[in-house]
Scaffold this active site. Sequence first.
Site, PDB file in Angstrom:
ATOM      1  N   GLU A  65     -13.377 -12.975  16.341  1.00  0.00           N
ATOM      2  CA  GLU A  65     -12.977 -12.447  17.646  1.00  0.00           C
ATOM      3  C   GLU A  65     -12.158 -13.457  18.439  1.00  0.00           C
ATOM      4  OE1 GLU A  65     -17.301 -10.937  16.984  1.00  0.00           O
ATOM      5  OE2 GLU A  65     -16.086 -12.651  16.386  1.00  0.00           O
ATOM      6  N   CYS A  93     -21.359 -12.251  18.845  1.00  0.00           N
ATOM      7  CA  CYS A  93     -22.333 -13.229  19.313  1.00  0.00           C
ATOM      8  C   CYS A  93     -22.112 -13.438  20.823  1.00  0.00           C
ATOM      9  CB  CYS A  93     -22.161 -14.537  18.550  1.00  0.00           C
ATOM     10  SG  CYS A  93     -20.662 -15.453  18.993  1.00  0.00           S
ATOM     11  N   CYS A  96     -18.592 -14.864  21.676  1.00  0.00           N
ATOM     12  CA  CYS A  96     -17.503 -13.899  21.500  1.00  0.00           C
ATOM     13  C   CYS A  96     -17.596 -12.760  22.512  1.00  0.00           C
ATOM     14  CB  CYS A  96     -17.496 -13.366  20.074  1.00  0.00           C
ATOM     15  SG  CYS A  96     -17.063 -14.658  18.867  1.00  0.00           S
TER      16      CYS A  96
END
Length: 164
Positions: A65, A93, A96
């Site tokens: 990302e 996560c 990101c």
Amino acid sequence: MLYFEKDFYYYKYMKNFMEEALNLAKKAFRKGEVPIGAVIVKNGKIIAKGFNKREKSQNAIKHAEIIAIEKACKKEKSWRLEDCDIYVTLEPCPMCAGAIANARIRNLYFACREKTSNENLCETIMKSNRLNHHTKITILNEYKDEASQLLSAFFKEKRKNKTE
């Protein structure tokens, strides 16, 4: 009629975007990286792509990302990606999710949830009252099995190599 148009758009475009993200995840797998892929789309066209490169770069932030966001910002000459959508093979996560929200990306589509997290951190971050932009989140369940199997195969192979 609107329902048909929405379905037509999905099958003509959205399907291609997630399939491209999955192809990038497979590329990461072949390179020994955690198999996650991301594409950023604007006006129905892919403007940026990324896959994990942490091992090769030895850089903790080289997630799919982040790489895609960096490329999109460079291409758009702006950190604001308000008219863009991101397609990712795995639930982002916290790092990101924060980057997606801070880039003001309009929509996040992902294929499968992060199975080690039960806290819904991605949604919590993106819906935080501290942010003045909230990204809409959609899970594309029809890609769940393919994305999950790719991740499982990767980590199974890693564990196998550790024991040898």
